[in-house]
Motif scaffolding. Structure first.
Motif, PDB file in Angstrom:
ATOM      1  N   GLN A 134      34.549  35.816  51.299  1.00 54.26           N
ATOM      2  CA  GLN A 134      34.742  37.261  51.149  1.00 54.26           C
ATOM      3  C   GLN A 134      35.935  37.559  50.238  1.00 54.26           C
ATOM      4  OE1 GLN A 134      35.264  39.422  54.863  1.00 54.26           O
ATOM      5  NE2 GLN A 134      36.284  41.105  53.825  1.00 54.26           N
ATOM      6  N   THR A 135      37.037  36.849  50.476  1.00 54.94           N
ATOM      7  CA  THR A 135      38.239  37.069  49.670  1.00 54.94           C
ATOM      8  C   THR A 135      38.015  36.658  48.221  1.00 54.94           C
ATOM      9  OG1 THR A 135      39.612  36.640  51.632  1.00 54.94           O
ATOM     10  CG2 THR A 135      40.709  36.568  49.483  1.00 54.94           C
ATOM     11  N   LEU A 136      37.332  35.536  48.021  1.00 54.34           N
ATOM     12  CA  LEU A 136      37.042  35.073  46.661  1.00 54.34           C
ATOM     13  C   LEU A 136      36.193  36.095  45.908  1.00 54.34           C
ATOM     14  CD1 LEU A 136      37.133  32.904  44.470  1.00 54.34           C
ATOM     15  CD2 LEU A 136      35.173  31.796  45.592  1.00 54.34           C
ATOM     16  N   ALA A 137      35.182  36.653  46.569  1.00 53.91           N
ATOM     17  CA  ALA A 137      34.323  37.646  45.930  1.00 53.91           C
ATOM     18  C   ALA A 137      35.117  38.898  45.552  1.00 53.91           C
ATOM     19  CB  ALA A 137      33.171  38.014  46.864  1.00 53.91           C
ATOM     20  N   GLU A 138      36.039  39.306  46.420  1.00 55.07           N
ATOM     21  CA  GLU A 138      36.859  40.489  46.128  1.00 55.07           C
ATOM     22  C   GLU A 138      37.778  40.233  44.934  1.00 55.07           C
ATOM     23  OE1 GLU A 138      38.858  41.207  49.798  1.00 55.07           O
ATOM     24  OE2 GLU A 138      37.100  42.134  50.762  1.00 55.07           O
ATOM     25  N   TYR A 139      38.358  39.046  44.886  1.00 51.70           N
ATOM     26  CA  TYR A 139      39.241  38.715  43.761  1.00 51.70           C
ATOM     27  C   TYR A 139      38.463  38.638  42.451  1.00 51.70           C
ATOM     28  CZ  TYR A 139      43.235  37.629  46.798  1.00 51.70           C
ATOM     29  OH  TYR A 139      44.289  37.704  47.670  1.00 51.70           O
ATOM     30  N   LYS A 142      37.819  42.093  41.167  1.00 48.79           N
ATOM     31  CA  LYS A 142      39.002  42.809  40.694  1.00 48.79           C
ATOM     32  C   LYS A 142      39.667  42.153  39.487  1.00 48.79           C
ATOM     33  CE  LYS A 142      40.337  44.745  45.204  1.00 48.79           C
ATOM     34  NZ  LYS A 142      41.389  44.784  46.246  1.00 48.79           N
ATOM     35  N   TYR A 143      39.704  40.794  39.476  1.00 53.20           N
ATOM     36  CA  TYR A 143      40.557  40.114  38.509  1.00 53.20           C
ATOM     37  C   TYR A 143      39.823  39.132  37.588  1.00 53.20           C
ATOM     38  CZ  TYR A 143      43.835  41.832  42.026  1.00 53.20           C
ATOM     39  OH  TYR A 143      44.521  42.625  42.904  1.00 53.20           O
ATOM     40  N   GLY A 144      38.524  38.918  37.801  1.00 49.76           N
ATOM     41  CA  GLY A 144      37.800  37.959  36.991  1.00 49.76           C
ATOM     42  C   GLY A 144      37.810  36.575  37.615  1.00 49.76           C
ATOM     43  N   ASP A 145      36.936  35.696  37.130  1.00 42.27           N
ATOM     44  CA  ASP A 145      36.710  34.392  37.762  1.00 42.27           C
ATOM     45  C   ASP A 145      37.931  33.481  37.715  1.00 42.27           C
ATOM     46  OD1 ASP A 145      34.689  32.648  39.064  1.00 42.27           O
ATOM     47  OD2 ASP A 145      35.117  31.365  37.331  1.00 42.27           O
ATOM     48  N   ASP A 146      38.543  33.327  36.546  1.00 42.62           N
ATOM     49  CA  ASP A 146      39.674  32.408  36.409  1.00 42.62           C
ATOM     50  C   ASP A 146      40.860  32.847  37.264  1.00 42.62           C
ATOM     51  OD1 ASP A 146      38.244  30.837  34.677  1.00 42.62           O
ATOM     52  OD2 ASP A 146      39.096  31.724  32.865  1.00 42.62           O
ATOM     53  N   ASN A 147      41.186  34.123  37.209  1.00 43.46           N
ATOM     54  CA  ASN A 147      42.307  34.627  38.006  1.00 43.46           C
ATOM     55  C   ASN A 147      42.006  34.534  39.500  1.00 43.46           C
ATOM     56  OD1 ASN A 147      43.950  35.306  35.827  1.00 43.46           O
ATOM     57  ND2 ASN A 147      43.006  37.334  35.611  1.00 43.46           N
ATOM     58  N   MET A 152      43.213  32.282  44.816  1.00 41.24           N
ATOM     59  CA  MET A 152      42.763  31.604  46.026  1.00 41.24           C
ATOM     60  C   MET A 152      43.576  30.356  46.296  1.00 41.24           C
ATOM     61  SD  MET A 152      40.548  33.463  47.514  1.00 41.24           S
ATOM     62  CE  MET A 152      40.079  32.287  48.790  1.00 41.24           C
ATOM     63  N   GLN A 153      43.954  29.636  45.239  1.00 42.41           N
ATOM     64  CA  GLN A 153      44.799  28.453  45.414  1.00 42.41           C
ATOM     65  C   GLN A 153      46.145  28.844  46.010  1.00 42.41           C
ATOM     66  OE1 GLN A 153      45.044  26.619  41.569  1.00 42.41           O
ATOM     67  NE2 GLN A 153      42.961  25.795  41.640  1.00 42.41           N
ATOM     68  N   VAL A 154      46.698  29.947  45.515  1.00 44.39           N
ATOM     69  CA  VAL A 154      47.987  30.421  46.035  1.00 44.39           C
ATOM     70  C   VAL A 154      47.854  30.863  47.486  1.00 44.39           C
ATOM     71  CG1 VAL A 154      49.772  32.184  45.804  1.00 44.39           C
ATOM     72  CG2 VAL A 154      48.799  31.119  43.757  1.00 44.39           C
ATOM     73  N   GLU A 155      46.801  31.610  47.770  1.00 45.28           N
ATOM     74  CA  GLU A 155      46.620  32.146  49.112  1.00 45.28           C
ATOM     75  C   GLU A 155      46.365  31.048  50.140  1.00 45.28           C
ATOM     76  OE1 GLU A 155      43.385  35.068  51.190  1.00 45.28           O
ATOM     77  OE2 GLU A 155      44.632  35.887  49.601  1.00 45.28           O
ATOM     78  N   GLN A 156      45.730  29.982  49.744  1.00 42.33           N
ATOM     79  CA  GLN A 156      45.370  28.929  50.690  1.00 42.33           C
ATOM     80  C   GLN A 156      46.528  28.000  51.033  1.00 42.33           C
ATOM     81  OE1 GLN A 156      42.197  28.804  52.265  1.00 42.33           O
ATOM     82  NE2 GLN A 156      42.273  30.813  51.287  1.00 42.33           N
ATOM     83  N   THR A 157      47.695  28.196  50.400  1.00 45.27           N
ATOM     84  CA  THR A 157      48.829  27.321  50.702  1.00 45.27           C
ATOM     85  C   THR A 157      49.262  27.430  52.161  1.00 45.27           C
ATOM     86  OG1 THR A 157      50.354  29.034  49.891  1.00 45.27           O
ATOM     87  CG2 THR A 157      49.689  27.328  48.328  1.00 45.27           C
ATOM     88  N   TRP A 158      49.089  28.618  52.766  1.00 41.07           N
ATOM     89  CA  TRP A 158      49.505  28.783  54.159  1.00 41.07           C
ATOM     90  C   TRP A 158      48.637  27.972  55.116  1.00 41.07           C
ATOM     91  CZ3 TRP A 158      46.138  30.625  57.801  1.00 41.07           C
ATOM     92  CH2 TRP A 158      44.999  31.297  57.339  1.00 41.07           C
ATOM     93  N   ILE A 159      47.440  27.604  54.649  1.00 41.00           N
ATOM     94  CA  ILE A 159      46.540  26.802  55.490  1.00 41.00           C
ATOM     95  C   ILE A 159      47.215  25.494  55.902  1.00 41.00           C
ATOM     96  CG2 ILE A 159      44.381  25.465  55.459  1.00 41.00           C
ATOM     97  CD1 ILE A 159      43.802  28.352  55.770  1.00 41.00           C
TER      98      ILE A 159
END
Length: 238
Positions: A134-139, A142-147, A152-159
């Motif tokens: 869901q988050t990937l689709a929203e990004y 809004k921001y295009g595939d590369d961004n 997502m890489q940044v957001e997943q660091t908390w995992i």
């Protein structure tokens, strides 16, 4: 007694279960999930509910109960014209597990635990494949595939801070489906799956009016809820 319980929607199933078994008349006020992420908003919304001191028929409540712990200090500063009763705990997991001691013991033995329950699964969008997609689709939108991939890489660091997906099971209807959901999330995230038996006793005592000082804080009219992390009580009335 005639009581008002103000509680987050993620506790809906458990609250209805205990209310049905209580000897008291309890009106349940469900609050929006996620308010703990904005403590000032949580405080304002709960205060609005506390300002109501009678039911729809005009019958006065004997007390207002909070189904919240400290919740990022969102309950600090709350007051009312009738007594407020608050469980002593950091958050709602204390109510789901039955005591703050059990919560602490489990946390000490399972560092990096993320909690799952029926309400959190239904209304909280917990970590897992569904939230990721869901988050990937929203990004992407809004921001295009590369961004989107970079974000997502940044957001997943908390995992990496978590190792365990723990499902709290009260044995209510639908538990098998929620259990499977949590297992699937753990597998997707590379976490361990844990299952913890929930304990309704603390919630039941809150609703039944069995308010021991060690487990509950009673805030009298003219007082307000204050933080007290220097003691095991966590909160105090001033």
């Amino acid at each position: 007694m005639r009581l008002q319980l103000i509680v987050c929607k993620v506790m809906q199933q458990e609250v209805y279960y205990c209310t049905a078994r209580s000897k008291n008349i309890v009106d349940i006020v469900l609050m929006q999930q996620g308010l703990h992420n904005e403590p000032e908003k949580l405080r304002a919304e709960v205060q609005k509910a506390l300002d109501r001191t009678s039911d729809l028929q005009g019958r006065s409540y004997d007390a207002s109960l909070l189904g919240y712990g400290l919740c990022s200090n969102g309950i600090v500063g709350l007051s009312a014209k009738i007594p407020i009763v608050v469980p002593r705990g950091h958050d709602c997991i204390t109510l789901l597990l039955g005591s703050k001691q059990r919560y602490q013991q489990y946390f000490d033995g399972h560092r990096g635990v993320y909690w799952y329950s029926p309400g959190w699964i239904e209304f909280g969008n917990p970590p897992g494949r569904g939230r990721y997609e869901q988050t990937l689709a929203e990004y992407r939108q809004k921001y295009g595939d590369d961004n989107a991939k970079y974000l997502m890489q940044v957001e997943q660091t908390w995992i990496k801070e978590y190792n365990h997906a723990a499902y709290i099971d009260w044995g209510l209807a639908g538990s098998s489906g929620y259990r499977k959901f949590t297992k699937d999330c753990a597998e997707f995230l590379g976490w361990n799956y844990n299952e913890v038996r929930g304990d309704p006793s603390l919630m039941q005592r809150l609703l039944d009016g069995d308010w021991s000082e060690s487990e509950f804080l009673i805030v009298r009219p003219g007082q307000k809820v204050c933080e007290d992390l220097t003691t095991d009580g966590l909160i105090k009335a001033e």
